[in-house]
Design an enzyme around this catalytic site. Structure first.
Site, short mmCIF file in Angstrom:
data_model
loop_
_atom_site.label_atom_id
_atom_site.label_comp_id
_atom_site.label_asym_id
_atom_site.label_seq_id
_atom_site.Cartn_x
_atom_site.Cartn_y
_atom_site.Cartn_z
N TYR A 154 0.84 -1.21 0.00
CA TYR A 154 0.00 0.00 0.00
C TYR A 154 0.88 1.26 0.00
CZ TYR A 154 -3.87 3.02 1.65
OH TYR A 154 -4.82 4.01 1.79
N LYS A 195 1.02 4.13 -2.86
CA LYS A 195 0.66 5.51 -2.53
C LYS A 195 1.85 6.45 -2.76
CE LYS A 195 -3.66 4.88 -1.42
NZ LYS A 195 -4.70 5.41 -2.31
#
Ligand code: NDP
Length: 248
Positions: free
Chosen positions: A155, A159
């Site tokens: 993640y 991001k």
């Protein structure tokens, strides 16, 4: 601030942060395409909520991770509405796990949805926005992309990747009146965070100077600024909406 006559696409616009962004942009006058991938009831409910307030919206099912699905869906949106002025890259998922145990598909699913998904959508709108000589692209990244987090290597990579991509595309489109920015939320109360164990939530609260989770509306407010004419001269920038948790 008015978005009258603007057409906005909000990926993952049916639930959580995306829903609040859809409602906000519609309340400012935009016609909002509310994207979802599996939960059509949530999308219908969001469209109905917008219409109940006198706004305009339609639901659109496509998988941001699937480039041909994105291509044909954006072609259809352009055919139906003539233009796309605003793209909000909000669709995102988590598949958490410590790196030593992380399965390849947990890495691939998160990178494909969160990062490649944003790329697919940016690619689809870049030509029409350049031709219009006006466009607003806002990607929802995360505090985790700046600060990192144990158990979220996939993640965080996705991001953080959005940060570099946003700054690069901002440079590419700057002369054409198209701005490209991001909003980096901290911990926001949505389905994504609701199931965190209580002890994890307690720990998180201890790291937030404001001592509370944010709301989806907090994020929507920052997005509304970035898509407005007031933000004409702001590009390649990130607004942190995190209660003081990270001040990068
Ligand atoms: P939710 O899980 O509440 O909602 C996710 C939305 O994304 C849903 O509308 C879902 O549609 C859609 N979606 C998921 N996968 C796809 C896909 N492949 N194609 C199209 N749509 C998809 O998430 P949040 O509202 O919490 O998060 C929204 C964004 O904000 C994400 O990018 C997340 O990473 C980011 N963020 C969230 C934070 C938080 O604390 N909640 C903090 C920082 C960033 P469907 O219902 O059909 O599955």
């Amino acid at each position: 601030m008015s978005l009258q006559d603007k057409v906005a696409v909000v990926t993952g616009g049916s639930r959580g942060i995306g829903r609040a962004i859809s409602l906000k942009l519609a309340s400012l006058g935009a016609m909002v395409v509310v994207n979802y991938v599996s939960n059509s009831d949530a999308a219908k409910e969001t469209v109905a909520a917008i219409e109940a307030e006198g706004g305009k919206a339609v639901a659109a099912k496509f998988d941001v991770a699937d480039s041909s699905d994105v291509q044909s869906s954006f072609k259809q949106i352009l055919a139906d509405h003539d233009r796309i002025d605003i793209l909000i890259n909000n669709a995102g998922i988590t598949r958490d796990g410590l790196v030593a145990r992380m399965k390849d598909n947990a890495w691939d699913d998160v990178l494909n949805t969160n990062l490649k998904g944003a790329f697919n959508c940016i690619k689809a709108v870049s030509r029409p926005m350049m031709k219009q000589r006006w466009g607003r692209i806002v990607s929802i990244t995360s505090v985790i992309g700046f600060a990192g987090n144990a158990g979220q290597a996939n993640y965080a990579a996705a991001k953080a990747g959005m940060v570099g991509m946003t700054r690069s595309v901002a440079r590419e489109l700057a002369t054409r009146g198209v701005t490209v920015n991001g909003v980096a939320p901290g911990y926001i109360d949505t389905d994504m965070t609701r199931d965190l164990p209580d002890e994890v939530k307690e720990k998180i609260l201890g790291e937030i100077p404001m001592n509370s989770l944010g709301t989806s509306d907090d994020v929507a407010g920052a997005v509304a600024y970035l898509v407005s004419d007031d933000a004409r001269y702001v590009t390649g920038h990130f607004i942190h909406v995190n209660g003081g948790m990270f001040m990068g």
